[in-house]
Design a protein around this motif. Structure first.
Motif, PDB file in Angstrom:
ATOM      1  N   LEU A 181      16.278   3.274  -2.754  1.00 15.80           N
ATOM      2  CA  LEU A 181      15.069   4.222  -2.158  1.00 15.80           C
ATOM      3  C   LEU A 181      14.502   4.902  -3.104  1.00 15.80           C
ATOM      4  N   ILE A 182      12.764   4.463  -2.704  1.00 16.74           N
ATOM      5  CA  ILE A 182      11.588   5.101  -2.987  1.00 16.74           C
ATOM      6  C   ILE A 182      11.545   6.310  -2.712  1.00 16.74           C
ATOM      7  N   ILE A 183      12.001   7.724  -2.828  1.00 16.14           N
ATOM      8  CA  ILE A 183      10.330   8.708  -2.810  1.00 16.14           C
ATOM      9  C   ILE A 183       9.153   9.470  -2.998  1.00 16.14           C
ATOM     10  N   ARG A 184       8.805   9.444  -2.126  1.00 14.64           N
ATOM     11  CA  ARG A 184       7.691   9.906  -1.605  1.00 14.64           C
ATOM     12  C   ARG A 184       7.428  10.633  -1.550  1.00 14.64           C
ATOM     13  N   ASP A 185       5.528  11.314  -0.877  1.00 13.88           N
ATOM     14  CA  ASP A 185       5.173  11.836  -0.389  1.00 13.88           C
ATOM     15  C   ASP A 185       5.460  12.378   1.379  1.00 13.88           C
ATOM     16  N   SER A 186       5.528  10.821   1.980  1.00 10.99           N
ATOM     17  CA  SER A 186       5.601  10.660   3.650  1.00 10.99           C
ATOM     18  C   SER A 186       6.821  11.563   4.324  1.00 10.99           C
ATOM     19  N   THR A 187       8.261  12.163   3.383  1.00 12.15           N
ATOM     20  CA  THR A 187       9.468  12.327   3.714  1.00 12.15           C
ATOM     21  C   THR A 187       9.515  13.968   2.902  1.00 12.15           C
ATOM     22  N   LYS A 188       8.053  14.926   2.538  1.00 11.50           N
ATOM     23  CA  LYS A 188       8.341  16.332   1.837  1.00 11.50           C
ATOM     24  C   LYS A 188       8.996  17.085   2.944  1.00 11.50           C
ATOM     25  N   PHE A 234       0.783  -1.194   0.080  1.00  9.81           N
ATOM     26  CA  PHE A 234       0.050  -0.123   0.021  1.00  9.81           C
ATOM     27  C   PHE A 234       1.254   1.147  -0.234  1.00  9.81           C
ATOM     28  N   SER A 235       2.157   1.386  -0.215  1.00  7.69           N
ATOM     29  CA  SER A 235       3.082   2.705  -0.577  1.00  7.69           C
ATOM     30  C   SER A 235       2.794   3.370  -0.480  1.00  7.69           C
ATOM     31  N   SER A 236       2.139   3.029  -2.232  1.00 10.91           N
ATOM     32  CA  SER A 236       1.901   4.290  -3.136  1.00 10.91           C
ATOM     33  C   SER A 236       0.649   5.097  -3.046  1.00 10.91           C
ATOM     34  N   ILE A 237       0.267   3.933  -2.275  1.00 15.49           N
ATOM     35  CA  ILE A 237      -2.058   4.580  -1.604  1.00 15.49           C
ATOM     36  C   ILE A 237      -2.406   4.984  -1.158  1.00 15.49           C
ATOM     37  N   HIS A 238      -0.968   5.113   0.329  1.00 12.47           N
ATOM     38  CA  HIS A 238      -1.494   5.361   1.227  1.00 12.47           C
ATOM     39  C   HIS A 238      -1.519   6.864   1.093  1.00 12.47           C
ATOM     40  N   LEU A 239      -2.060   7.553   1.877  1.00 17.03           N
ATOM     41  CA  LEU A 239      -2.130   8.812   1.803  1.00 17.03           C
ATOM     42  C   LEU A 239      -1.668   9.611   3.369  1.00 17.03           C
ATOM     43  N   PRO A 240      -0.450  10.197   3.302  1.00 18.37           N
ATOM     44  CA  PRO A 240       0.839  10.414   1.802  1.00 18.37           C
ATOM     45  C   PRO A 240       0.998   9.259   1.538  1.00 18.37           C
ATOM     46  N   SER A 241       1.534   9.024  -0.024  1.00 18.94           N
ATOM     47  CA  SER A 241       1.999   7.823  -0.315  1.00 18.94           C
ATOM     48  C   SER A 241       3.563   8.140   0.856  1.00 18.94           C
ATOM     49  N   LEU A 242       3.764   6.225   0.638  1.00 17.87           N
ATOM     50  CA  LEU A 242       4.995   6.131   1.562  1.00 17.87           C
ATOM     51  C   LEU A 242       6.480   5.878   1.270  1.00 17.87           C
ATOM     52  N   THR A 243       7.563   6.902   1.339  1.00 14.76           N
ATOM     53  CA  THR A 243       8.824   6.436   1.002  1.00 14.76           C
ATOM     54  C   THR A 243       9.200   5.073   1.586  1.00 14.76           C
ATOM     55  N   THR A 244      10.145   4.702   0.954  1.00 16.87           N
ATOM     56  CA  THR A 244      10.177   3.653   1.028  1.00 16.87           C
ATOM     57  C   THR A 244      12.120   3.046   0.907  1.00 16.87           C
ATOM     58  N   ILE A 245      12.516   2.210   1.734  1.00 19.00           N
ATOM     59  CA  ILE A 245      13.981   1.925   1.138  1.00 19.00           C
ATOM     60  C   ILE A 245      13.731   0.067   0.791  1.00 19.00           C
ATOM     61  N   VAL A 246      13.489  -0.009  -0.441  1.00 25.55           N
ATOM     62  CA  VAL A 246      13.699  -1.443  -0.804  1.00 25.55           C
ATOM     63  C   VAL A 246      14.379  -2.351  -0.747  1.00 25.55           C
ATOM     64  N   GLN A 247      14.031  -3.908  -0.515  1.00 26.27           N
ATOM     65  CA  GLN A 247      14.625  -4.815  -0.749  1.00 26.27           C
ATOM     66  C   GLN A 247      15.162  -5.298  -1.925  1.00 26.27           C
ATOM     67  N   PRO A 248      16.014  -5.692  -2.132  1.00 25.66           N
ATOM     68  CA  PRO A 248      15.212  -6.715  -4.114  1.00 25.66           C
ATOM     69  C   PRO A 248      14.878  -8.134  -3.463  1.00 25.66           C
ATOM     70  N   THR A 249      13.631  -7.958  -2.546  1.00 29.44           N
ATOM     71  CA  THR A 249      13.641  -9.385  -2.050  1.00 29.44           C
ATOM     72  C   THR A 249      13.232 -10.581  -3.273  1.00 29.44           C
ATOM     73  N   LEU A 250      12.708 -10.623  -4.804  1.00 23.72           N
ATOM     74  CA  LEU A 250      12.592 -11.375  -5.723  1.00 23.72           C
ATOM     75  C   LEU A 250      14.140 -11.601  -5.672  1.00 23.72           C
ATOM     76  N   GLU A 251      15.040 -10.815  -6.428  1.00 28.13           N
ATOM     77  CA  GLU A 251      16.769 -11.098  -6.524  1.00 28.13           C
ATOM     78  C   GLU A 251      17.457 -11.747  -5.418  1.00 28.13           C
ATOM     79  N   MET A 252      17.345 -11.734  -4.383  1.00 31.64           N
ATOM     80  CA  MET A 252      17.786 -12.469  -2.964  1.00 31.64           C
ATOM     81  C   MET A 252      17.403 -13.330  -3.071  1.00 31.64           C
TER      82      MET A 252
END
Length: 339
Positions: free
Chosen positions: A329-336, A281-299
């Protein structure tokens, strides 16, 4: 030819009965003193005794099945890496058995022994850090095994995990750039020395110092999920409340969001929020959430490929490796920010 060590040998050296050793091996400690438990454990380690069931299981035939033991299946990380492992195994006609240890060493031990008795060809484990002797026994027997997400000091096997210090470094760099001053980190308990939690805290401290910020222990919250509400209460009762929070994983994120809602705090306005682990729900939460993504599929893919290679080339001599994967790092609105 070296004689096989038996339960009777352990009992004799530990000066107890065979039934007491049997009770110890089955985790039945109700009528056993701590001194007796320690003495039996020391003798088992000294003699390198293996219970017959495990010893028989290690002398196995190929079953085209592997075992996966995750620490907490509720983590998004766990479900994502399981999916990747299953994809690789399916492509190679390998079946999987998935177990959830709940970060409980005794439960993990039972699962390992159960999977060995089913003669699985190898194991991928997110280890609890609580079964050192059992891990070492598997390594000594050259049993195909890969650790995922966590290191266990002194156990020499392949490990696949995130560059955790870089993850919190990316977080701090981003939050400092956005003008945040009082940056807290909230994660689950450090009691069992779980690698990603410890490394992320270390990375947080290093990054603060690199950015000429003091490390304030009041801004470090590390406790069991059930206690996090009290920890957040204490955090937001400080004279200098945090203006940004780094969530150590997706489960702590949920607690922070619940606490914010309950206490009328607005994410992105009253405090910036960045979480390690991408959630659905990172991109649809209000505000959208900034996240640090792990490459889980790759791992997950890497862990599966290493294990299947070990199974296929069981006599190959190679040194275990540490496989670090890079966060994003994926920057979204929760860290404006405050600038």
């Amino acid at each position: 030819m070296t004689r096989e060590i038996t339960m009777a040998d352990v009992a004799k050296k530990a000066k107890v009965s065979k039934s007491t050793v049997s009770q110890f091996l089955n985790n039945r400690f109700e009528y056993m003193s701590v001194e007796t438990r320690i003495r039996i454990q020391n003798v088992i380690s000294e003699l390198e005794y293996q219970p017959n069931e495990v010893a028989r299981s290690l002398k196995k035939k190929n079953t085209s099945t592997i075992g996966i033991i995750v620490a907490n299946i509720l983590h998004a990380y766990s479900t994502q890496v399981i999916r990747a492992i299953e994809n690789v195994c399916s492509e190679n006609d390998i079946s999987t058995i998935i177990c959830n240890s709940d970060d409980n060493p005794e439960k993990e031990k039972r699962y390992i022994e159960t999977l060995l008795s089913k003669q699985v060809d190898g194991l991928i484990i997110l280890p609890t850090n609580g079964n050192y002797i059992l891990y070492q026994r598997l390594v000594k027997q050259k049993y195909p095994m890969v650790f995922l997400d966590r290191l266990v000091e002194g156990v020499s096997t392949d490990v696949v995990l995130l560059n955790n210090e870089k993850a919190t470094n990316l977080a701090i760099e981003h939050l400092v750039e956005r003008g945040y001053q009082n940056i807290a980190i909230v994660t689950t308990s450090l009691i069992n020395n779980i690698t990603p939690r410890v490394e992320r805290i270390n990375g947080y401290k290093i990054a603060l110092k690199k950015n000429d910020r003091n490390v304030n222990s009041d801004y470090i919250v590390a406790m069991d999920i059930d206690s996090l509400e009290q920890g957040l209460d204490k955090l937001f009762s400080l004279d200098k409340k945090p203006d940004a929070i780094i969530s150590g994983n997706d489960l702590t994120l949920m607690e922070i969001l619940k606490y914010s809602s309950k206490n009328g705090l607005k994410v992105g306005k009253d405090f910036g929020l960045l979480t390690i682990d991408e959630v659905s729900f990172s991109s649809i939460h209000l505000p959208s959430l900034t996240t640090i993504v792990q490459p889980t599929l790759e791992m997950g893919t890497k862990a599966a490929e290493i294990l299947l290679s070990k199974i296929e080339n069981e006599n190959e001599k190679r040194m275990p490796e540490l496989h670090r994967h890079e966060p994003l790092l994926i920057i979204r609105d929760s860290t404006k920010g405050k600038n």
